[in-house]
Design an enzyme around this catalytic site. Sequence first.
Site, PDB file in Angstrom:
ATOM      1  N   ASN A 165       0.828  -1.213   0.000  1.00 55.19           N
ATOM      2  CA  ASN A 165       0.000   0.000   0.000  1.00 55.19           C
ATOM      3  C   ASN A 165       0.856   1.254   0.000  1.00 55.19           C
ATOM      4  O   ASN A 165       0.601   2.210  -0.741  1.00 55.19           O
ATOM      5  CB  ASN A 165      -0.902   0.025   1.235  1.00 55.19           C
ATOM      6  CG  ASN A 165      -2.065  -0.944   1.153  1.00 55.19           C
ATOM      7  OD1 ASN A 165      -2.359  -1.490   0.103  1.00 55.19           O
ATOM      8  ND2 ASN A 165      -2.724  -1.156   2.278  1.00 55.19           N
ATOM      9  N   ARG A 221     -10.501  -4.237 -14.313  1.00 53.12           N
ATOM     10  CA  ARG A 221      -9.353  -5.070 -13.940  1.00 53.12           C
ATOM     11  C   ARG A 221      -9.794  -6.519 -14.029  1.00 53.12           C
ATOM     12  O   ARG A 221     -10.872  -6.875 -13.571  1.00 53.12           O
ATOM     13  CB  ARG A 221      -8.886  -4.777 -12.511  1.00 53.12           C
ATOM     14  CG  ARG A 221      -8.428  -3.353 -12.254  1.00 53.12           C
ATOM     15  CD  ARG A 221      -7.897  -3.231 -10.828  1.00 53.12           C
ATOM     16  NE  ARG A 221      -7.763  -1.850 -10.424  1.00 53.12           N
ATOM     17  CZ  ARG A 221      -6.682  -1.091 -10.653  1.00 53.12           C
ATOM     18  NH1 ARG A 221      -5.664  -1.610 -11.300  1.00 53.12           N
ATOM     19  NH2 ARG A 221      -6.629   0.156 -10.243  1.00 53.12           N
ATOM     20  N   ARG A 249      -5.096   1.864 -13.279  1.00 53.37           N
ATOM     21  CA  ARG A 249      -3.749   2.097 -12.771  1.00 53.37           C
ATOM     22  C   ARG A 249      -3.048   0.801 -12.364  1.00 53.37           C
ATOM     23  O   ARG A 249      -3.587  -0.015 -11.634  1.00 53.37           O
ATOM     24  CB  ARG A 249      -3.800   3.051 -11.586  1.00 53.37           C
ATOM     25  CG  ARG A 249      -2.429   3.392 -11.002  1.00 53.37           C
ATOM     26  CD  ARG A 249      -2.563   4.399  -9.887  1.00 53.37           C
ATOM     27  NE  ARG A 249      -2.852   5.726 -10.401  1.00 53.37           N
ATOM     28  CZ  ARG A 249      -3.592   6.622  -9.748  1.00 53.37           C
ATOM     29  NH1 ARG A 249      -4.159   6.309  -8.605  1.00 53.37           N
ATOM     30  NH2 ARG A 249      -3.787   7.813 -10.268  1.00 53.37           N
ATOM     31  N   HIS A 288     -15.210   3.109 -15.058  1.00 55.80           N
ATOM     32  CA  HIS A 288     -15.006   2.365 -13.820  1.00 55.80           C
ATOM     33  C   HIS A 288     -16.235   1.560 -13.419  1.00 55.80           C
ATOM     34  O   HIS A 288     -16.181   0.747 -12.506  1.00 55.80           O
ATOM     35  CB  HIS A 288     -14.631   3.352 -12.706  1.00 55.80           C
ATOM     36  CG  HIS A 288     -14.181   2.718 -11.438  1.00 55.80           C
ATOM     37  ND1 HIS A 288     -14.915   2.783 -10.257  1.00 55.80           N
ATOM     38  CD2 HIS A 288     -13.068   1.993 -11.140  1.00 55.80           C
ATOM     39  CE1 HIS A 288     -14.270   2.137  -9.299  1.00 55.80           C
ATOM     40  NE2 HIS A 288     -13.165   1.647  -9.801  1.00 55.80           N
ATOM     41  N   TYR A 297     -12.059  -9.712  -2.089  1.00 58.86           N
ATOM     42  CA  TYR A 297     -12.735  -8.414  -2.081  1.00 58.86           C
ATOM     43  C   TYR A 297     -14.207  -8.630  -1.744  1.00 58.86           C
ATOM     44  O   TYR A 297     -14.871  -9.465  -2.352  1.00 58.86           O
ATOM     45  CB  TYR A 297     -12.650  -7.734  -3.451  1.00 58.86           C
ATOM     46  CG  TYR A 297     -11.346  -7.060  -3.767  1.00 58.86           C
ATOM     47  CD1 TYR A 297     -10.140  -7.540  -3.258  1.00 58.86           C
ATOM     48  CD2 TYR A 297     -11.296  -5.955  -4.606  1.00 58.86           C
ATOM     49  CE1 TYR A 297      -8.940  -6.932  -3.566  1.00 58.86           C
ATOM     50  CE2 TYR A 297     -10.098  -5.337  -4.921  1.00 58.86           C
ATOM     51  CZ  TYR A 297      -8.922  -5.832  -4.397  1.00 58.86           C
ATOM     52  OH  TYR A 297      -7.740  -5.229  -4.704  1.00 58.86           O
ATOM     53  N   ARG A 306     -13.632   2.438   4.295  1.00 58.99           N
ATOM     54  CA  ARG A 306     -12.438   1.617   4.465  1.00 58.99           C
ATOM     55  C   ARG A 306     -11.167   2.464   4.545  1.00 58.99           C
ATOM     56  O   ARG A 306     -10.306   2.232   5.366  1.00 58.99           O
ATOM     57  CB  ARG A 306     -12.287   0.615   3.310  1.00 58.99           C
ATOM     58  CG  ARG A 306     -11.120  -0.350   3.528  1.00 58.99           C
ATOM     59  CD  ARG A 306     -10.882  -1.268   2.339  1.00 58.99           C
ATOM     60  NE  ARG A 306     -10.033  -0.648   1.327  1.00 58.99           N
ATOM     61  CZ  ARG A 306     -10.370  -0.462   0.069  1.00 58.99           C
ATOM     62  NH1 ARG A 306     -11.552  -0.815  -0.353  1.00 58.99           N
ATOM     63  NH2 ARG A 306      -9.539   0.098  -0.791  1.00 58.99           N
ATOM     64  N   HIS A 323     -15.037  -3.583  -0.041  1.00 54.82           N
ATOM     65  CA  HIS A 323     -14.933  -2.904  -1.329  1.00 54.82           C
ATOM     66  C   HIS A 323     -16.270  -2.408  -1.872  1.00 54.82           C
ATOM     67  O   HIS A 323     -16.303  -1.581  -2.786  1.00 54.82           O
ATOM     68  CB  HIS A 323     -14.296  -3.878  -2.337  1.00 54.82           C
ATOM     69  CG  HIS A 323     -13.883  -3.257  -3.625  1.00 54.82           C
ATOM     70  ND1 HIS A 323     -14.548  -3.491  -4.816  1.00 54.82           N
ATOM     71  CD2 HIS A 323     -12.867  -2.414  -3.932  1.00 54.82           C
ATOM     72  CE1 HIS A 323     -13.955  -2.824  -5.788  1.00 54.82           C
ATOM     73  NE2 HIS A 323     -12.946  -2.164  -5.289  1.00 54.82           N
TER      74      HIS A 323
END
Length: 720
Positions: free
Chosen positions: A72, A403, A433, A463, A496, A592, A620
């Site tokens: 992270n 993703r 990213r 997204h 997730y 979160r 998530h």
Amino acid sequence: MMEPALADAGLGDAEDDDFDALETPDAVLPDHRFHDRELSWLAFNQRVLELAEDPNVPELERANFLAIFASNLDEFFMVRVAGLKRRILTGLALPTNVGRSASDVLADISAEAHELQLRHADTWTQQIRPALSDAGIEIADWAELTDAERASLSEYFQAQVFPVLMPLAVDPAHPFPYISGLSLNLAIRIRNARTGRQDFARLKVPPMLPRFVDVPRSGEIVRFIRLEELIANHLGDLFPGMEVLDHHAFRLTRNEDVEIEEDESENLIQALEAELLRRRFGPPIRLEITDDMDDVTLELLIKELDITDQEVYRLPGPLDLRGLFDLSRIDRPDLRYPPHLPTTAVAFQPGDSNERPDVFKAISKADVLVHHPYESFATSVQAFLEQAARDPHVLAIKQTLYRTSGDSPIVQALIDAAEAGKSVLALVEVKARFDEANNIVWARKLEKAGVHVVYGLVGLKTHCKLALVIREEDGVLRHYSHVGTGNYNPKTSRIYEDFGLFTTDPQIGKDLTRLFNELSGYAIEKKFKRLLVAPLHLRKGLLRHINNERKNAEAGRPARIRIKVNSMVDEQIIDALYRASMAGVAVEVWVRGICSLRVDLPGVSDNIIVRSILGRYLEHSRIFTFENDGDPISYIGSADMMHRNLDRRVEALVRLSEPAHIQELHDLFDLAMSPQTKSWHLGEGGVWTRAPEADDDLLIDLQDRTMANVQRRRRKRSVR
């Protein structure tokens, strides 16, 4: 038939047109009403570190949280810190969300990050490494090994490590080598035994080899040695005829954020490939060194890397603890969380026959809400797309891919569908990213199979998580829709936490059809009936719902707002929540990561509580619920409350219609907000406090309890 109240997610198209004319409350909000977003992110990563420090967490899970913290922080430096530094250097730095200069925030980040990295290193050396040793897993130093163990490791070094090492000397004939970002290196000072001249050499620790090398077993103890430790004790083999004077580990972080300037004619794939190549040579932003590095070596690195003293992190213990992910190969289930086995959602469970469940038949009966990873991704989302690919009645499949995994069955299902003659549209967001290269590979594979691949809209990331299947049934086209909060990624779906809605609601199908048409064609402009879509209407819709709750509270009617997001940063949304709180609305925020909202503003945030929950799964999902005077409104979707999500991305929230699904979300919130549940509470000064856990009164683990609740629903179905 759909109820009139559910016909419009935005509370009326006509009302949306005059949204800017809405009455603005007279209440004046204080100037200093936000937390700094960068420091709030560091506070989030501190919560991850606190899980690693928790002795009640199994030992290998604690090591994993240390690795997550390190990973992270790397991304934070590569993106957020790099962005601040870039804006300062170019003179384009605007004041932050709390009105401070970028240079001041950069200094704050440096001080906080230094403290956290020292704490992180100490947690490994003083807590987790000893705890693993007590459990029979030793991370040994070379000096602690027996002669037989050293001999065996030397053989391994010569056979597996030595051939791939590339020592690079620095002298008048050899310039200082390029140091790649996030690579682990050894800085070596050597002396020529014949001439007495001292030189410097750099040796990169090979990233393709295991970070922890197995030491030949002795009894029940499992022993490892760090790869850099093994290499450091064989430097004489790399520099024959030279005297090795000293060696120290170091690691460099570079600016690796991708910036793409798009125009209408530019080939986005080619631009990204060029930018990914440039990324490797981004400017340095952090230098990590071991605490025993001598001044001569450090001064050389600072000079050659053109880095400041503030950007140097001197750390005790080993560098790059991302390597602890390597310990996941250890077969010690007793040192891990007890296993959770995802169940098939009740609606998708097979009947008495041995036939494969018919996903379309189940969805056509009623909307299905699935909760991953408690409910299986493979038997819901994956099965949905795989059935669509082979079903002769399916005419078209449209899907967004943000993703996905390298061996994705989702991508394969789209390929199979295209090869079967179906019309398939895949909107691949190649600008996701750090997944750009992977997405480029899959985009080209899809194109070769005949899938219509588009790359989104100029200036916007796509997204939203959407899939639409068009199926012919009795001469009529029917829409089967999926709107989710998480990526179409089978691997991350296991860790997730996300929701997904399957529905044949004709209005949602029409909304998705229009949205996909606009994504593959022109800009997002239309309004939608059951969706809130960014960048034009999502913020407006949420602000309208928040303001509606405020008005209800002022009129003495039931009012409550519950929001679950990864990040709460957007100032307009936060200000609307403050005003709702001031009117008496109970506001519950479950976040979160970053939270710029404050709870310590008397008279402003008195009715706001903020909780954060971290655990084995990464929380998530995004949820938005409004009391609406006793007729609750609930949305799920892809959008966080950040500028980029609301203004620079295509996001979508879908409104739920089934009362049982709305109640499921409320039950989850009740559990999350309960004082009996393990969580962190946001308090004064932006400090997060972990709820105390008395030995005789253990708090509830939300994720364990949710898994138990899902399993209980399945057992009830089996009994029937």
